[in-house]
Design a protein around this motif. Structure first.
Motif, PDB file in Angstrom:
ATOM      1  N   UNK A 101       0.882  -1.160   0.000  1.00 46.54           N
ATOM      2  CA  UNK A 101       0.000   0.000   0.000  1.00 46.54           C
ATOM      3  C   UNK A 101       0.920   1.211   0.000  1.00 46.54           C
ATOM      4  N   UNK A 102       1.193   1.738  -1.184  1.00 47.33           N
ATOM      5  CA  UNK A 102       2.192   2.794  -1.329  1.00 47.33           C
ATOM      6  C   UNK A 102       1.856   4.051  -0.537  1.00 47.33           C
ATOM      7  N   UNK A 103       0.580   4.414  -0.468  1.00 48.71           N
ATOM      8  CA  UNK A 103       0.189   5.605   0.285  1.00 48.71           C
ATOM      9  C   UNK A 103       0.461   5.414   1.777  1.00 48.71           C
ATOM     10  N   UNK A 104       0.067   4.250   2.326  1.00 46.76           N
ATOM     11  CA  UNK A 104       0.314   3.975   3.750  1.00 46.76           C
ATOM     12  C   UNK A 104       1.816   3.926   4.030  1.00 46.76           C
ATOM     13  N   UNK A 105       2.565   3.320   3.120  1.00 46.05           N
ATOM     14  CA  UNK A 105       4.015   3.239   3.294  1.00 46.05           C
ATOM     15  C   UNK A 105       4.638   4.635   3.290  1.00 46.05           C
ATOM     16  N   UNK A 106       4.137   5.528   2.451  1.00 44.60           N
ATOM     17  CA  UNK A 106       4.654   6.896   2.401  1.00 44.60           C
ATOM     18  C   UNK A 106       4.354   7.641   3.703  1.00 44.60           C
ATOM     19  N   UNK A 107       3.168   7.446   4.259  1.00 46.92           N
ATOM     20  CA  UNK A 107       2.825   8.068   5.550  1.00 46.92           C
ATOM     21  C   UNK A 107       3.772   7.537   6.625  1.00 46.92           C
ATOM     22  N   UNK A 108       3.995   6.220   6.629  1.00 50.72           N
ATOM     23  CA  UNK A 108       4.884   5.611   7.627  1.00 50.72           C
ATOM     24  C   UNK A 108       6.307   6.163   7.498  1.00 50.72           C
ATOM     25  N   UNK A 109       6.797   6.329   6.276  1.00 52.85           N
ATOM     26  CA  UNK A 109       8.141   6.889   6.076  1.00 52.85           C
ATOM     27  C   UNK A 109       8.233   8.294   6.656  1.00 52.85           C
ATOM     28  N   UNK A 110       7.194   9.090   6.465  1.00 50.66           N
ATOM     29  CA  UNK A 110       7.188  10.457   7.016  1.00 50.66           C
ATOM     30  C   UNK A 110       7.219  10.424   8.551  1.00 50.66           C
ATOM     31  N   UNK A 111       6.470   9.485   9.136  1.00 47.48           N
ATOM     32  CA  UNK A 111       6.467   9.358  10.591  1.00 47.48           C
ATOM     33  C   UNK A 111       7.842   8.929  11.105  1.00 47.48           C
ATOM     34  N   UNK A 112       8.445   7.950  10.431  1.00 50.74           N
ATOM     35  CA  UNK A 112       9.769   7.468  10.852  1.00 50.74           C
ATOM     36  C   UNK A 112      10.823   8.553  10.691  1.00 50.74           C
TER      37      UNK A 112
END
Length: 190
Positions: free
Chosen positions: A160-171
């Motif tokens: 899920x590229x959108x969820x992964x992008x949100x997670x990267x921003x959080x990390x």
């Protein structure tokens, strides 16, 4: 009427909580997985809401479909309604999903009610990460919820590229905060 199917796109996939006889990878067309529901209890408060997953219109969503025996219908539906319809932010629908083997089955799905006050709308990755960051509710930090969801999706080999992008921003924000705190001599432990 025979067995029926339930479509999971979030925690239902890794924690269904009901008896089923078959689990199949499935795709729901017309809806996408999204952090589009304001959480006022479990992952935030009314003053500082967090975000949790919902199925919102547009695109498609890969998840899991669970086959439930007819004789368990009443029990499973009661469980699902108690779990999913607590604040009425989700609408129960029967929608066609395509299983990995090509079969199309009708499945119980819970989609977000766009008219509900908890609907956060369609958010860009950065906006979603900003809302999630720092929100805490009865079930813990909102960041932990999002990062855990992404880890569970990866374990199921679901991208899920959108969820992964949100997670990267959080990390990335967490890394920056840790570096700043180390530089000032304070601990990042909460």
């Amino acid at each position: 009427m025979g067995d029926f199917w339930v479509f999971g796109y979030g925690s239902l996939m890794w924690r269904p909580g009901f008896a089923h006889t078959e689990t199949e990878r499935a795709r729901l067309h017309g809806y996408r997985r999204s952090l589009c529901v304001r959480s006022w209890v479990h992952r935030g408060t009314r003053e500082r809401p967090g975000l949790v997953l919902g199925l919102d219109r547009g695109g498609s969503c890969v998840g899991l479909a669970f086959r439930v025996p007819l004789e368990l219908r009443d029990e499973v539906m009661a469980y699902l309604r108690e779990r999913e319809l607590v604040t009425s932010v989700y609408l129960e629908r029967i929608l066609p999903v395509r299983l990995a083997d090509g079969r199309i089955v009708q499945a119980v799905c819970y989609i977000v009610d766009r008219a509900h006050v908890q609907y956060a709308g369609s958010l860009e990755e950065e906006a979603a990460a900003d809302i999630v960051r720092g929100a805490v509710g009865q079930s813990g930090r909102n960041e932990d919820y999002v990062l855990s969801a992404v880890e569970h999706l990866a374990a199921l080999d679901i991208r899920d590229h959108w969820m992964e992008a949100v997670a990267r921003r959080l990390e990335a924000a967490d890394s920056e905060e840790t570096a700043l705190q180390r530089g000032s001599g304070t601990s990042s432990r909460r």
